[in-house]
Design a protein around this motif. Structure first.
Motif, short mmCIF file in Angstrom:
data_model
loop_
_atom_site.label_atom_id
_atom_site.label_comp_id
_atom_site.label_asym_id
_atom_site.label_seq_id
_atom_site.Cartn_x
_atom_site.Cartn_y
_atom_site.Cartn_z
N ARG A 85 13.51 -0.54 -23.32
CA ARG A 85 14.80 -0.88 -23.95
C ARG A 85 15.80 -1.39 -22.94
O ARG A 85 16.77 -2.07 -23.30
N HIS A 86 15.60 -1.06 -21.67
CA HIS A 86 16.52 -1.49 -20.61
C HIS A 86 15.93 -2.64 -19.78
O HIS A 86 16.30 -2.83 -18.63
N LEU A 87 15.02 -3.39 -20.38
CA LEU A 87 14.30 -4.43 -19.65
C LEU A 87 15.24 -5.48 -19.06
O LEU A 87 15.03 -5.94 -17.93
N ILE A 88 16.27 -5.86 -19.80
CA ILE A 88 17.19 -6.90 -19.31
C ILE A 88 17.91 -6.47 -18.04
O ILE A 88 18.29 -7.31 -17.22
N PHE A 89 18.08 -5.16 -17.84
CA PHE A 89 18.72 -4.66 -16.63
C PHE A 89 17.69 -4.36 -15.53
O PHE A 89 17.92 -4.65 -14.36
N LEU A 90 16.56 -3.78 -15.90
CA LEU A 90 15.58 -3.38 -14.91
C LEU A 90 14.85 -4.56 -14.28
O LEU A 90 14.50 -4.52 -13.09
N ALA A 91 14.62 -5.61 -15.07
CA ALA A 91 13.92 -6.79 -14.53
C ALA A 91 14.67 -7.40 -13.34
O ALA A 91 14.07 -7.62 -12.28
N PRO A 92 15.98 -7.67 -13.46
CA PRO A 92 16.68 -8.20 -12.29
C PRO A 92 16.82 -7.21 -11.14
O PRO A 92 16.87 -7.61 -9.98
N VAL A 93 16.89 -5.91 -11.46
CA VAL A 93 16.93 -4.91 -10.38
C VAL A 93 15.67 -5.00 -9.54
O VAL A 93 15.72 -5.00 -8.30
N LYS A 125 12.88 -11.28 -26.70
CA LYS A 125 12.58 -12.63 -26.25
C LYS A 125 12.43 -12.63 -24.72
O LYS A 125 13.38 -12.29 -24.01
N PRO A 126 11.28 -12.99 -24.20
CA PRO A 126 11.08 -12.97 -22.74
C PRO A 126 12.10 -13.81 -21.96
O PRO A 126 12.35 -13.54 -20.79
N ALA A 127 12.68 -14.80 -22.62
CA ALA A 127 13.65 -15.66 -21.93
C ALA A 127 14.82 -14.87 -21.39
O ALA A 127 15.37 -15.21 -20.32
N ARG A 128 15.22 -13.81 -22.09
CA ARG A 128 16.39 -13.03 -21.65
C ARG A 128 16.14 -12.34 -20.31
O ARG A 128 16.85 -12.59 -19.34
N PRO A 129 15.14 -11.44 -20.23
CA PRO A 129 14.92 -10.78 -18.94
C PRO A 129 14.39 -11.72 -17.86
O PRO A 129 14.73 -11.56 -16.68
N LEU A 130 13.57 -12.70 -18.23
CA LEU A 130 13.03 -13.62 -17.23
C LEU A 130 14.13 -14.44 -16.57
O LEU A 130 14.13 -14.64 -15.35
N SER A 131 15.08 -14.93 -17.36
CA SER A 131 16.13 -15.79 -16.81
C SER A 131 16.99 -15.05 -15.80
O SER A 131 17.23 -15.55 -14.69
N ILE A 132 17.44 -13.85 -16.14
CA ILE A 132 18.31 -13.11 -15.22
C ILE A 132 17.50 -12.58 -14.04
O ILE A 132 18.01 -12.44 -12.92
N ALA A 133 16.20 -12.31 -14.25
CA ALA A 133 15.35 -11.84 -13.15
C ALA A 133 15.17 -12.95 -12.11
O ALA A 133 15.22 -12.69 -10.90
N VAL A 134 14.94 -14.17 -12.57
CA VAL A 134 14.80 -15.31 -11.64
C VAL A 134 16.09 -15.54 -10.87
O VAL A 134 16.10 -15.74 -9.65
N VAL A 135 17.22 -15.49 -11.57
CA VAL A 135 18.52 -15.68 -10.92
C VAL A 135 18.77 -14.59 -9.89
O VAL A 135 19.23 -14.86 -8.77
N ALA A 136 18.48 -13.34 -10.23
CA ALA A 136 18.68 -12.23 -9.29
C ALA A 136 17.83 -12.39 -8.04
O ALA A 136 18.27 -12.08 -6.92
N SER A 137 16.60 -12.89 -8.22
CA SER A 137 15.73 -13.10 -7.06
C SER A 137 16.28 -14.18 -6.13
O SER A 137 16.05 -14.13 -4.92
N GLN A 138 17.01 -15.14 -6.68
CA GLN A 138 17.60 -16.19 -5.85
C GLN A 138 18.86 -15.71 -5.14
O GLN A 138 19.05 -15.96 -3.95
N ILE A 139 19.71 -14.99 -5.87
CA ILE A 139 20.96 -14.52 -5.28
C ILE A 139 20.70 -13.46 -4.21
O ILE A 139 21.45 -13.36 -3.22
N ALA A 182 26.15 -9.98 -14.83
CA ALA A 182 25.57 -11.11 -15.57
C ALA A 182 24.53 -10.61 -16.57
O ALA A 182 24.46 -11.09 -17.71
N ALA A 183 23.72 -9.63 -16.16
CA ALA A 183 22.73 -9.04 -17.07
C ALA A 183 23.40 -8.37 -18.25
O ALA A 183 22.92 -8.45 -19.39
N LEU A 184 24.53 -7.71 -17.98
CA LEU A 184 25.29 -7.05 -19.07
C LEU A 184 25.79 -8.09 -20.07
O LEU A 184 25.72 -7.87 -21.29
#
Length: 437
Positions: A85-93, A125-139, A182-184
């Motif tokens: 349920r917390h995938l959108i936050f945990l993926a970028p972490v 939708k995988p686009a949500r966690p994937l997008s912020i995860a990719v951005v977090a990996s760059q920042i 941003a994930a929030l």
């Protein structure tokens, strides 16, 4: 001639982007050649930055061959599956921490399949966690203690009285919190959307009916016997790098006459880590050359060589004109540096290349160290053009079709979280920099 030379720079970058991948490094060298024929003296090659990238990648590739990356991915999968349920936050972490530890965003490749599968199983939708995860990996590159961008930037800042530890004290909290904010925003937007569930997406339903969506579920990875040991060796080396940098810092002063500079120490430590992993983890060195992290890292070296050299050549040749036209603006409105870095990163395609090409000039123009550090996160704007390798990999790995690039090119799911993450990170950078510096 400045406009003709600028056209050469942009044409070289455009050609590299069209050819794709490592070609942007090739065309950067072509651009330098054309500028030299026009009478421009070539700038300094970024050999210091490339040396750091190569040494770090050597250690990471050795760890990957020893099974260390598989172990880290297995840990990440356990965390994600326990908290879907917390995938959108945990993926970028997870992608942030892996990049922070490794100094390269290419570690995100290994976690993307896990993020995609957990999202599908949770009707997200995988686009949500994937997008912020990719951005977090760059920042996270702008916060990693061993990334080439951070190491080079810190060497420039030392001349301004700001040391390595002070830089990290600002960029680590500002970029991490900025990514989470941003994930929030993505999470809240997803919650208020009428069709937020994966099952509501028409493209997913079409692919599901066609049988092209694969629900693999949990996959058990057989770890190599010394996978955990390789990770422990790498982490020990990372701690040793930070301990040495702390000891030679002017603010700490434990070692007044260091035997090596910080840059040389990072290279030596990383090669030592690689040696130790090979020796104690029974690594076949011939496999290191074919490891995915080694290939992507060496590709990054060529890209940085070409585009950073091209950028340094153009900026160095017209530093006086840049000072006269942009100096007052940057001094009076320091936040505009973040805007300049943002658009430069879109073209130069690398955090290290953008930092190498523009940061020394910005500080020479009179930009304060606080403003430069706060704006540093903007060099991670590699998501604007949907051609960066980790971004393309996320699109390819999402077989549900929710992570897709629109016909207008810029209408892709990475743009909004990327802009938000950088905006939050820059704003927080000014706050933390004002307090700590």
């Amino acid at each position: 001639m400045i406009w003709v030379e600028l056209l050469v720079v942009l044409a070289a970058i455009f050609l590299g982007a069209r050819l794709g991948g490592i070609a942007i490094g090739f065309t950067g060298g072509l651009g330098v050649l054309v500028l030299a024929l026009l009478g421009v003296e070539p700038g300094d090659m970024p050999l210091d930055v490339i040396s750091i990238i190569a040494a770090v990648i050597a250690a990471i590739a050795a760890m990957q061959v020893a099974g260390g990356m598989d172990y880290l991915v297995s840990v990440a999968e356990k965390v994600l599956r326990r908290n879907p349920r917390h995938l959108i936050f945990l993926a970028p972490v997870i992608t942030y921490l892996m990049t922070f530890m490794a100094g390269t965003g290419h570690t995100a490749f290994s976690t993307m399949p896990v993020i995609t599968e957990v999202a599908k199983e949770s009707n997200i939708k995988p686009a949500r966690p994937l997008s912020i995860a990719v951005v977090a990996s760059q920042i996270a590159i702008t916060a990693s203690p061993i990334s080439a961008a951070v190491v080079f930037f810190s060497s420039v800042l030392e001349k301004q009285g700001v040391d390595y530890l002070q830089l990290l004290a600002v960029v680590i909290p500002s970029t991490f919190i900025g990514s989470m904010l941003a994930a929030l925003c993505i999470y809240l937007w997803d919650r208020t959307s009428k069709h937020s569930a994966l099952s509501d997406d028409p493209e997913f339903q079409r692919r599901l009916a066609a049988g092209t969506v694969d629900m693999r579920g949990h996959t058990e990875v057989v770890l190599k016997p010394r996978a955990k040991l390789s990770v422990a060796i790498f982490l020990t080396g990372l701690v040793a790098v930070m301990a040495y940098a702390t000891a030679i810092s002017d603010k700490v002063g434990l070692i007044s006459d260091p035997p090596m500079t910080r840059d040389a120490a990072i290279i030596a430590f990383m090669l030592t880590i690689a040696t130790t992993i090979v020796a104690f983890c029974a690594v076949d060195t011939s496999q290191i050359l074919s490891a995915s992290t080694f290939k992507s890292g060496m590709s990054a070296c060529i890209c940085v060589l070409g585009v950073a050299w091209l950028g340094a050549t153009f900026v160095g040749a017209h530093e006086a004109e840049i000072k006269s036209s942009a100096g007052d603006l940057l001094r009076d409105h320091p936040w505009t540096l973040a805007v300049v870095l943002f658009f430069a990163a879109c073209l130069l395609y690398s955090q290290a290349a953008t930092t190498k090409a523009l940061m020394p000039t910005a500080l020479a123009l009179g930009v304060s160290p606080v403003a430069a550090i706060a704006s540093f996160a903007a060099v991670s704007a590699l998501f604007v053009l949907p051609t960066y390798p980790t971004l393309l990999a996320a699109v390819e790995m999402d077989d549900t079709g929710t992570t897709r690039i629109g016909k207008a090119v810029f209408n892709h799911p990475f743009l909004l979280p990327g802009v938000l993450a950088i905006a939050f990170s820059v704003a927080l950078g000014f706050v933390f920099g004002g307090v700590l510096l």
